[in-house]
Scaffold this active site. Structure first.
Site: not given
Ligand code: PRP
Length: 178
Positions: A104, A166, A153, A100-101
């Site tokens: 949150d 990105r 952010f 994961e990146d």
């Molecule tokens: C982001 C990130 C995680 C998620 C984390 O994805 O990559 O998958 O949100 O948030 P959480 O812990 O509150 O669930 P995003 O929906 O921004 O999609 P992307 O990676 O395609 O930009």
């Protein structure tokens, strides 16, 4: 440069990222000692981290992708995550690491771990570039974490704001209002 492009401030620079990614790659290499690992990259944000991390893992690696979206009615989240794109290769009886990146609230990863567990991997661990402890609503064990950060952010190194930033080689943050 267009008028509405704001240059993010640097939070974590390229060198710092490279050092941590290198260290995590070494740790994974040692932990799995000659076993094959399957990295499941969570699109889109994790793909830069995953691409760098896999090249620091000195093991046979297979790469899979998933894409998720949380769904609700717009007013509040249903607390569920939908898999838009699932893995295509075998997972059963494999050593799997979800990449994961950012963790949150933890909602995405909680749901994803449950869904991947249904595929009966031999083991399942989680690697994340970033973790925001102040935002946690669903506790998750992150086995390989690069950085814990404050509630800013963040963008860059795969992470976006409205589809942008990105491509930045560093992790930056946008000031309030931007
Ligand atoms: C982001 C990130 C995680 C998620 C984390 O994805 O990559 O998958 O949100 O948030 P959480 O812990 O509150 O669930 P995003 O929906 O921004 O999609 P992307 O990676 O395609 O930009």
């Amino acid at each position: 440069m267009s008028m509405d492009y704001y240059q993010p401030e640097v939070l974590i620079n390229e060198d710092e990222i490279a050092k941590r990614v290198n260290a995590l790659g070494k740790e994974i290499t040692q932990d799995y000692a000659n076993e094959e690992v399957v990295l499941i990259c969570v699109l889109k944000g994790a793909y830069v981290f995953c691409a760098d991390l896999m090249r620091k893992i000195n093991l046979p690696v297979r790469l899979e992708f998933v894409s998720c979206s949380s769904y609700g009615d717009g007013l509040y989240s249903s607390g569920r995550v939908k898999v838009e794109m699932d893995v295509t290769g075998p997972i059963e009886n494999c050593h799997v690491i979800i990449v994961e990146d950012i963790v949150d609230t933890g909602l995405t990863i909680k749901n994803l771990v449950e869904l991947i567990q249904l595929k009966s991997p031999k083991s399942l661990k989680l690697a994340s570039l970033l973790y925001k402890p102040s935002r946690t609503r669903h506790e998750t064990k992150i086995d390989y974490l690069a950085f814990e950060i404050d509630d800013k952010f963040v963008v860059g190194y795969g992470l976006d704001y409205a589809g942008r930033y990105r491509e930045l080689p560093y992790i930056g943050f946008l000031n309030a209002g931007h």
